[in-house]
Scaffold this motif. Structure first.
Motif, PDB file in Angstrom:
ATOM      1  N   TYR A  43       0.854  -1.177   0.000  1.00  0.00           N
ATOM      2  CA  TYR A  43       0.000   0.000   0.000  1.00  0.00           C
ATOM      3  C   TYR A  43       0.896   1.235   0.000  1.00  0.00           C
ATOM      4  CZ  TYR A  43       1.125  -0.679   4.943  1.00  0.00           C
ATOM      5  OH  TYR A  43       1.786  -0.892   6.121  1.00  0.00           O
ATOM      6  N   ASN A  44       0.312   2.377  -0.316  1.00  0.00           N
ATOM      7  CA  ASN A  44       1.109   3.604  -0.442  1.00  0.00           C
ATOM      8  C   ASN A  44       0.633   4.714   0.483  1.00  0.00           C
ATOM      9  OD1 ASN A  44      -1.305   4.062  -1.722  1.00  0.00           O
ATOM     10  ND2 ASN A  44      -0.424   4.393  -3.763  1.00  0.00           N
ATOM     11  N   GLU A  45       0.025   4.349   1.603  1.00  0.00           N
ATOM     12  CA  GLU A  45      -0.433   5.325   2.581  1.00  0.00           C
ATOM     13  C   GLU A  45       0.650   5.651   3.603  1.00  0.00           C
ATOM     14  OE1 GLU A  45      -3.640   3.013   3.899  1.00  0.00           O
ATOM     15  OE2 GLU A  45      -5.040   3.674   2.345  1.00  0.00           O
ATOM     16  N   THR A  46       1.737   4.894   3.583  1.00  0.00           N
ATOM     17  CA  THR A  46       2.876   5.128   4.466  1.00  0.00           C
ATOM     18  C   THR A  46       3.943   5.919   3.709  1.00  0.00           C
ATOM     19  OG1 THR A  46       2.533   3.171   5.837  1.00  0.00           O
ATOM     20  CG2 THR A  46       4.784   3.975   5.647  1.00  0.00           C
ATOM     21  N   VAL A  47       4.590   6.826   4.392  1.00  0.00           N
ATOM     22  CA  VAL A  47       5.667   7.601   3.785  1.00  0.00           C
ATOM     23  C   VAL A  47       6.872   6.701   3.564  1.00  0.00           C
ATOM     24  CG1 VAL A  47       7.291   9.478   4.182  1.00  0.00           C
ATOM     25  CG2 VAL A  47       4.883   9.766   4.785  1.00  0.00           C
ATOM     26  N   THR A  48       7.334   6.626   2.333  1.00  0.00           N
ATOM     27  CA  THR A  48       8.499   5.835   1.966  1.00  0.00           C
ATOM     28  C   THR A  48       9.564   6.751   1.368  1.00  0.00           C
ATOM     29  OG1 THR A  48       7.537   5.366  -0.199  1.00  0.00           O
ATOM     30  CG2 THR A  48       7.134   3.753   1.576  1.00  0.00           C
ATOM     31  N   GLN A  49      10.704   6.159   1.021  1.00  0.00           N
ATOM     32  CA  GLN A  49      11.822   6.987   0.573  1.00  0.00           C
ATOM     33  C   GLN A  49      11.498   7.794  -0.681  1.00  0.00           C
ATOM     34  OE1 GLN A  49      15.666   5.233  -0.921  1.00  0.00           O
ATOM     35  NE2 GLN A  49      16.465   6.235   0.917  1.00  0.00           N
ATOM     36  N   THR A  50      10.869   7.169  -1.667  1.00  0.00           N
ATOM     37  CA  THR A  50      10.552   7.935  -2.876  1.00  0.00           C
ATOM     38  C   THR A  50       9.462   8.968  -2.619  1.00  0.00           C
ATOM     39  OG1 THR A  50       9.194   6.021  -3.555  1.00  0.00           O
ATOM     40  CG2 THR A  50      11.339   6.298  -4.623  1.00  0.00           C
ATOM     41  N   ILE A 100       2.563   7.648  -5.633  1.00  0.00           N
ATOM     42  CA  ILE A 100       3.702   7.498  -4.740  1.00  0.00           C
ATOM     43  C   ILE A 100       3.285   7.592  -3.279  1.00  0.00           C
ATOM     44  CG2 ILE A 100       5.955   8.475  -4.126  1.00  0.00           C
ATOM     45  CD1 ILE A 100       6.131   9.487  -7.031  1.00  0.00           C
ATOM     46  N   TRP A 101       2.375   8.516  -2.993  1.00  0.00           N
ATOM     47  CA  TRP A 101       1.896   8.664  -1.613  1.00  0.00           C
ATOM     48  C   TRP A 101       0.452   9.146  -1.644  1.00  0.00           C
ATOM     49  CZ3 TRP A 101       2.698  13.392   1.986  1.00  0.00           C
ATOM     50  CH2 TRP A 101       2.201  13.101   3.261  1.00  0.00           C
ATOM     51  N   GLU A 102      -0.402   8.443  -0.919  1.00  0.00           N
ATOM     52  CA  GLU A 102      -1.810   8.795  -0.798  1.00  0.00           C
ATOM     53  C   GLU A 102      -2.182   8.971   0.664  1.00  0.00           C
ATOM     54  OE1 GLU A 102      -3.258   5.989  -4.576  1.00  0.00           O
ATOM     55  OE2 GLU A 102      -4.084   5.646  -2.561  1.00  0.00           O
ATOM     56  N   VAL A 103      -3.145   9.825   0.903  1.00  0.00           N
ATOM     57  CA  VAL A 103      -3.745   9.911   2.235  1.00  0.00           C
ATOM     58  C   VAL A 103      -4.855   8.871   2.298  1.00  0.00           C
ATOM     59  CG1 VAL A 103      -5.085  11.329   3.814  1.00  0.00           C
ATOM     60  CG2 VAL A 103      -3.157  12.324   2.580  1.00  0.00           C
ATOM     61  N   SER A 115     -14.503   5.980   1.365  1.00  0.00           N
ATOM     62  CA  SER A 115     -13.148   5.528   1.689  1.00  0.00           C
ATOM     63  C   SER A 115     -12.158   5.790   0.564  1.00  0.00           C
ATOM     64  CB  SER A 115     -13.174   4.026   1.999  1.00  0.00           C
ATOM     65  OG  SER A 115     -13.681   3.294   0.891  1.00  0.00           O
ATOM     66  N   THR A 116     -12.500   6.662  -0.368  1.00  0.00           N
ATOM     67  CA  THR A 116     -11.627   6.950  -1.505  1.00  0.00           C
ATOM     68  C   THR A 116     -10.402   7.732  -1.069  1.00  0.00           C
ATOM     69  OG1 THR A 116     -13.529   6.976  -3.001  1.00  0.00           O
ATOM     70  CG2 THR A 116     -11.524   8.068  -3.767  1.00  0.00           C
ATOM     71  N   ASN A 117      -9.216   7.193  -1.357  1.00  0.00           N
ATOM     72  CA  ASN A 117      -7.965   7.863  -1.008  1.00  0.00           C
ATOM     73  C   ASN A 117      -7.734   9.102  -1.861  1.00  0.00           C
ATOM     74  OD1 ASN A 117      -7.452   5.873   0.845  1.00  0.00           O
ATOM     75  ND2 ASN A 117      -5.533   5.193  -0.063  1.00  0.00           N
ATOM     76  N   PHE A 118      -6.916  10.020  -1.323  1.00  0.00           N
ATOM     77  CA  PHE A 118      -6.502  11.191  -2.101  1.00  0.00           C
ATOM     78  C   PHE A 118      -5.016  11.091  -2.407  1.00  0.00           C
ATOM     79  CE2 PHE A 118      -4.969  15.431  -2.931  1.00  0.00           C
ATOM     80  CZ  PHE A 118      -5.927  15.905  -3.806  1.00  0.00           C
ATOM     81  N   PRO A 119      -4.627  11.248  -3.694  1.00  0.00           N
ATOM     82  CA  PRO A 119      -3.211  11.149  -4.057  1.00  0.00           C
ATOM     83  C   PRO A 119      -2.473  12.456  -3.788  1.00  0.00           C
ATOM     84  CG  PRO A 119      -4.526  11.544  -6.027  1.00  0.00           C
ATOM     85  CD  PRO A 119      -5.498  11.456  -4.873  1.00  0.00           C
TER      86      PRO A 119
END
Length: 523
Positions: A200-207, A271-274, A377-381
């Motif tokens: 999943y991409n809700e966590t802050v990662t390096q990129t 890359i990152w979503e809320v 529950s729609t994420n925001f990019p």
């Protein structure tokens, strides 16, 4: 696909502003630093509490406000709102949503401060500890980025609130705030995990950190700091994301947003979503409103209700070529109507430009039932790979001129928008060859509007380019001259914008308690 649940943790020292406001009473089991932060699980729950201020169920932040009424620009207007509303830029320093936006950001900052102060308390794996530390540092920096971007210089609070009697803080300069943002994010870059370790991409990662750093550097290069040397840094960080090999463009533009509505993750493009969760009908209270206020008009709850409040301007519509596949996805070509109890699609005519609505997130694709009229529950990019490519093109142009590398990054985005192979030159859709630096920048400015419409970037971009006032003034004239008579009120927000609107006012709730705070000019 089940979504990662961000659990809200009630923290003892969470503050409602940059100054020190506390609840009058505390329950007997109130969490305090003394009886918490003893395990890795405690730290992770606390980190989730930092993340969830990005959502805010009252409609500020990324649950609604940051991509609608807090981001008024030349790309949209609100239906049937003409006066006395923030949606037409008619408000003052007492406006509730502005105050709550400020408070929510500082809640996130205070939660991050408290977590960082207790990060070394439990015995645990040091790599895992550093990941939590990195995410908390980044989020603190990101909350400050939101604040400085919207309010100008703000108080820099880098320790948690311990007492309501603590000394107040004056506003730091814009430069000082950005210095702290870079300090937090650059340290975080070394600590957070690779996105390859997640599904999943809700966590802050390096990129994610690197992509946001590219955005921060581009912002610093423009208004109000004008640190043009930062274009080189923006180019470096955009290249870090591109060269990581972790991300690529989704081949189908519309599928990006269908995935959001269906609670599916696309780690290549997004890359990152809320992360939003649930629809407020059950126990989870972390839902948002993506595709509701900014959705296509639909009166049917089973399909997915939206009043269709957010309407594109003719200026935005005309930026797209008729063959650009993004146009009729970003801007809905139809609405739903109910006649005698039967709901059907009704296509807009060619003349009904101002009647159309945002169409990026369409509730008909949502899979959860029953559907709530106000929450989903729609994420925001927050940031997509297409944005990184466009930042690459812009920064490359500023550093080296409209080079082949700048054209390539831009044309990849354009080709995807027209459904063409990404790596194959196509004279029909590629940007015109031979542009000079100024013309290339102007082309990038329009391309960002096309690609990132309704994604909370247009106002930000116009301000950093120094174009916000002139674009809104010309928009008011355009709408007044060309809109149908019943829709000329669409010019009201643009008419109300003056130089003071480059930033929001410091909220009265802050000014009342913190005598060291000075209001922004003309508020």
């Amino acid at each position: 696909m089940m979504k990662r649940i961000l659990i809200c943790l009630l923290l003892a020292a969470s503050t409602m502003s940059a100054c020190n406001k506390f609840l009058e009473t505390e329950p007997e089991d109130f969490v305090t630093p003394e009886n918490y932060y003893n395990t890795e699980a405690d730290l992770r729950r606390a980190l989730n509490g930092v993340y969830n201020r990005l959502i805010d169920n009252f409609g500020r932040m990324y649950s609604r406000g940051l991509f609608t009424y807090l981001s008024i620009s030349d790309e949209f207007f609100f239906k049937s709102i003409t006066i006395n509303n923030i949606r037409v830029m008619e408000f003052d320093a007492g406006q509730l949503d502005i105050g709550r936006f400020w408070e929510t950001a500082y809640q996130g900052i205070d939660r991050a401060n408290l977590l960082l102060e207790n990060i070394n308390k439990p015995k645990m794996d040091e790599t895992k500890r550093n990941v939590i530390k990195g995410e908390a540092l980044f989020l603190r920096g990101y909350y400050y980025f939101l604040l400085v971007d919207n309010f100008g210089g703000v108080p820099l609070k880098l320790v948690s609130t311990k007492s309501p009697n603590e000394a107040f803080l004056p506003r730091s300069t814009v430069k000082e705030v950005y210095t702290q943002i870079l300090k937090d994010m650059l340290e975080a870059e070394k600590l957070v995990s690779d996105i390859n370790g997640y599904t999943y991409n809700e966590t802050v990662t390096q990129t994610a950190v690197q992509a946001i750093l590219a955005r921060v550097y581009l912002t610093m290069a423009g208004e109000p700091l004008k640190e043009t040397a930062r274009y080189k840094d923006a180019l470096e960080y955009a290249d870090k994301v591109i060269n990581s090999g972790r991300h690529s463009l989704s081949p189908d533009y519309k599928q990006i947003f269908i995935n959001h509505s269906q609670d599916k993750y696309d780690l290549q493009e997004c890359i990152w979503e809320v992360g939003m969760y649930g629809n407020q009908l059950g126990n989870a209270q972390l839902a948002g409103a993506v595709g509701i206020e900014n959705g296509l008009e639909c009166p049917d709850d089973k399909i997915g209700y939206s009043g269709g409040s957010v309407h594109p301007t003719a200026r935005l519509f005309s930026l797209y070529a008729a063959t650009d596949l993004r146009r009729d996805w970003a801007i809905a070509p139809y609405r739903y109507v109910t006649t005698n109890g039967v709901t059907t699609k009704s296509n807009y005519t060619a003349a009904q430009i101002y009647d159309r609505t945002c169409g990026k997130w369409r509730r008909e694709y949502e899979m959860s039932t029953p559907k709530n009229r106000s929450y989903n529950s729609t994420n925001f990019p927050v940031i997509r790979y297409a944005d990184v490519l466009l930042m690459k093109a812009e920064a490359e142009n500023e550093v080296n001129g409209p080079s082949a590398a700048a054209y390539n990054a831009l044309n990849m985005v354009r080709r995807r928008g027209y459904g063409k192979p990404l790596g194959t030159p196509d004279a029909a859709v590629d940007a015109p060859a031979g542009m000079d630096k100024a013309a290339f920048l102007a082309y990038i400015q329009d391309e960002r509007a096309r690609e990132l419409s309704f994604e909370a970037m247009r106002k930000h971009d116009l301000i950093r380019w120094g174009l916000y006032l002139s674009k809104m003034q010309s928009l008011a004239a355009e709408i007044t001259a060309t809109a149908p008579s019943g829709l000329k009120y669409a010019a009201n927000a643009a008419k109300n914008i003056t130089p003071r609107n480059l930033v929001f006012p410091i909220p009265n709730t802050e000014l009342t308690v913190n005598r060291l705070i000075v209001q922004n000019p003309n508020w």
